[in-house]
Scaffold this active site. Sequence first.
Site, mmCIF file in Angstrom:
data_model
loop_
_atom_site.group_PDB
_atom_site.id
_atom_site.type_symbol
_atom_site.label_atom_id
_atom_site.label_comp_id
_atom_site.label_asym_id
_atom_site.label_seq_id
_atom_site.Cartn_x
_atom_site.Cartn_y
_atom_site.Cartn_z
ATOM 1 N N THR A 83 0.862 -1.179 0.000
ATOM 2 C CA THR A 83 0.000 0.000 0.000
ATOM 3 C C THR A 83 0.897 1.226 0.000
ATOM 4 O OG1 THR A 83 -1.401 1.368 1.439
ATOM 5 C CG2 THR A 83 -0.215 -0.412 2.484
ATOM 6 N N CYS A 196 -2.112 4.861 -5.388
ATOM 7 C CA CYS A 196 -2.863 3.995 -4.494
ATOM 8 C C CYS A 196 -2.925 2.658 -5.196
ATOM 9 C CB CYS A 196 -4.266 4.539 -4.236
ATOM 10 S SG CYS A 196 -5.315 3.370 -3.350
#
Length: 236
Positions: A83, A196
Amino acid sequence: MRKIGLIGGMSWESTALYYQHINREVAQRHGGLRSGRVHLISLDFQEIADLQKQGDWPRMTEILQTAARQLESSGAEVLLICTNTMHRISQEVQSVTGLPLLHIADVTADAILAAGLHKVGLLGTRFTMEQTFMRDRLAARGIECVVPDEPGRIEVHRVIFEELCRGVVRDDSRQKLIALVRELAAKGAQGVILGCTELTMILQPGDGGLPSFDTTELHAMAAVDFSLSSGSSCAN
């Protein structure tokens, strides 16, 4: 083949992409039924998302540090945090193990510089767009980042958490994100970072007229390179 340690589950939708990218690339390079040697700790993203809202980064650090130690104990030989947002605490996570950590901003910077670019748009969660941990890391490599205005940042964040992290991909949201990419181009961006790990689910290369840099795939390919190489150099 060296073992890849993934701290995932944030969200599991993008962690699944990591697993696919890594195994497909290993099979492509080696053929047959070859697949990567992957160790995965999959966290409960609801817990992490709640802590993000609360701003409790010390508790999040503890959770990811525990995962890093578990991966080291399992025999993993490199760490990846799957992430972008949680790279805010990447140094703290890496510090509790003797393992190298592949930083998502570093592999992204490598790709941007290889393309001859120096100013790019950055899309991601509000944490990634508004805090400086990602932009500062890129700036250290001579790369300037531009981000959407506040309404645009709110919309990208909403699409990520309310849709993509739940496996929902809507065309109207895609069109809104493409419009934001065009706005970034108008600000001088030469490319756009899909900052992202879920954004690759909704944006395709070239959407909005700019080349895109998919942090999920770039990070996964760097893991394969490490796994199949004989060296051990990594950026922390």
